[in-house]
Design an enzyme around this catalytic site. Structure first.
Site, mmCIF file in Angstrom:
data_model
loop_
_atom_site.group_PDB
_atom_site.id
_atom_site.type_symbol
_atom_site.label_atom_id
_atom_site.label_comp_id
_atom_site.label_asym_id
_atom_site.label_seq_id
_atom_site.Cartn_x
_atom_site.Cartn_y
_atom_site.Cartn_z
ATOM 1 N N LEU A 42 0.826 -1.233 0.057
ATOM 2 C CA LEU A 42 0.128 -0.004 0.068
ATOM 3 C C LEU A 42 0.733 1.266 0.157
ATOM 4 C CD1 LEU A 42 -2.652 -1.059 2.815
ATOM 5 C CD2 LEU A 42 -2.962 -1.164 0.426
ATOM 6 N N SER A 43 0.362 2.303 -0.254
ATOM 7 C CA SER A 43 1.140 3.688 -0.347
ATOM 8 C C SER A 43 1.813 3.749 0.966
ATOM 9 C CB SER A 43 0.182 4.777 -0.454
ATOM 10 O OG SER A 43 -0.857 4.965 -0.054
ATOM 11 N N GLU A 44 1.088 3.359 2.328
ATOM 12 C CA GLU A 44 1.375 3.631 3.404
ATOM 13 C C GLU A 44 1.187 2.304 4.348
ATOM 14 O OE1 GLU A 44 3.670 6.095 4.239
ATOM 15 O OE2 GLU A 44 3.138 7.397 2.627
ATOM 16 N N THR A 45 2.060 1.949 5.125
ATOM 17 C CA THR A 45 1.837 1.328 6.464
ATOM 18 C C THR A 45 2.157 2.077 7.883
ATOM 19 O OG1 THR A 45 2.020 -0.815 5.277
ATOM 20 C CG2 THR A 45 2.230 -0.947 7.721
ATOM 21 N N CYS A 69 2.575 11.948 6.620
ATOM 22 C CA CYS A 69 1.653 11.347 5.981
ATOM 23 C C CYS A 69 0.093 11.492 6.566
ATOM 24 C CB CYS A 69 1.829 9.717 5.701
ATOM 25 S SG CYS A 69 0.480 8.736 4.997
#
Length: 262
Positions: A42-45, A69
């Site tokens: 995903l774009s961020e964890t 983020c």
């Protein structure tokens, strides 16, 4: 390790920007967090550990850790509100961008982030060639921000991710334009972090909000992200800070099977 998957800036699943969130008692290694982020793809964890009355929060993209983020911060507050601190209405996160506060206002989560007014720069041929359309003007803060003639140009843009990756300026590339239905629209691309297009980029609004506040002569605005998933952000300029609000919904809860090596 428990991992929550949340669609941020969304009112129902499959909209907004999906983020993975892990609330931990102690920090795993940086290498493990990076491996989890790559595996989630995903774009961020986001990873959070409670420190006193605050939470230390870190964000990892598949390509590395990042300093700010929005959607994964919103997602982390959502997870805390629903699974860990159900009576709380405020959370303070210690991050690489300083302390960030999130308030729960009804079903909305309002994030208090730094304002980053971008500086005007020249439009290079590399930018034009990568984008496939000539921007009206270009600005730079953390990300390269390109203002297009109208919102259809933003919606229909088909940039070359390989070419965007070669542009020296900025971590990401933001396209934006004034909107008829909303105050402004945007899309965001981060090929340098192995995220070609971010479904909804909250942190990009740290520079979008002060820019459009000045252009539109208003401090409260509603923005729409024009990715395929789409997402709505409620924006406010508050001095040297910006307030970004959105909804979130839970998609899944998983138990990560890391094995004895981790």
């Amino acid at each position: 390790m428990k991992c929550y998957f949340v669609d941020a800036f969304a009112e129902k699943v499959f909209e907004g920007n999906p983020a993975a969130v892990c609330i931990l008692e102690k920090w795993p290694s940086d290498n493990l967090m990076q491996l989890i982020a790559k595996e989630n793809n995903l774009s961020e964890t986001a990873f959070a550990v409670k420190t006193g009355e605050k939470y230390h929060l870190r964000w990892f993209t598949p390509g590395g850790e990042i300093d700010l983020c929005g959607h994964a911060t919103l997602a982390t507050a959502f997870v805390l509100a629903n699974f860990y601190t159900k009576e709380a209405k405020q959370w303070i996160f210690q991050t690489l961008s300083g302390d960030l506060t999130v308030l729960k206002k009804g079903e909305l989560f309002e994030m208090d982030f730094p304002s980053r007014m971008p500086a005007k720069i020249d439009i290079s041929n590399n930018i034009i060639n990568a984008l496939g359309v000539t921007p009206v003007v270009a600005y730079l803060a953390r990300d390269l921000m390109l203002v297009l003639e109208d919102e259809n140009n933003v919606l229909q843009a088909t940039p070359s991710f390989t070419a965007l990756k070669e542009i020296e300026d900025g971590v990401g590339v933001i396209l934006t334009a004034k909107s008829n239905q909303f105050d402004f629209v945007s899309r965001a691309f981060f090929p340098k972090l192995n995220v070609n297009e971010d479904p909804v980029c909250g942190s990009a609004h740290c520079q979008l909000i002060p820019y459009w506040s000045e252009k539109l002569n208003k401090t409260e605005m509603v923005a729409r992200h024009l990715s395929e998933r789409g997402g709505t952000l409620y924006c406010k300029l508050d001095g040297e800070r910006v307030r970004i609000s959105g909804y979130a919904v839970l998609y899944s809860v998983a138990e990560l099977q890391l094995g004895a090596d981790y």
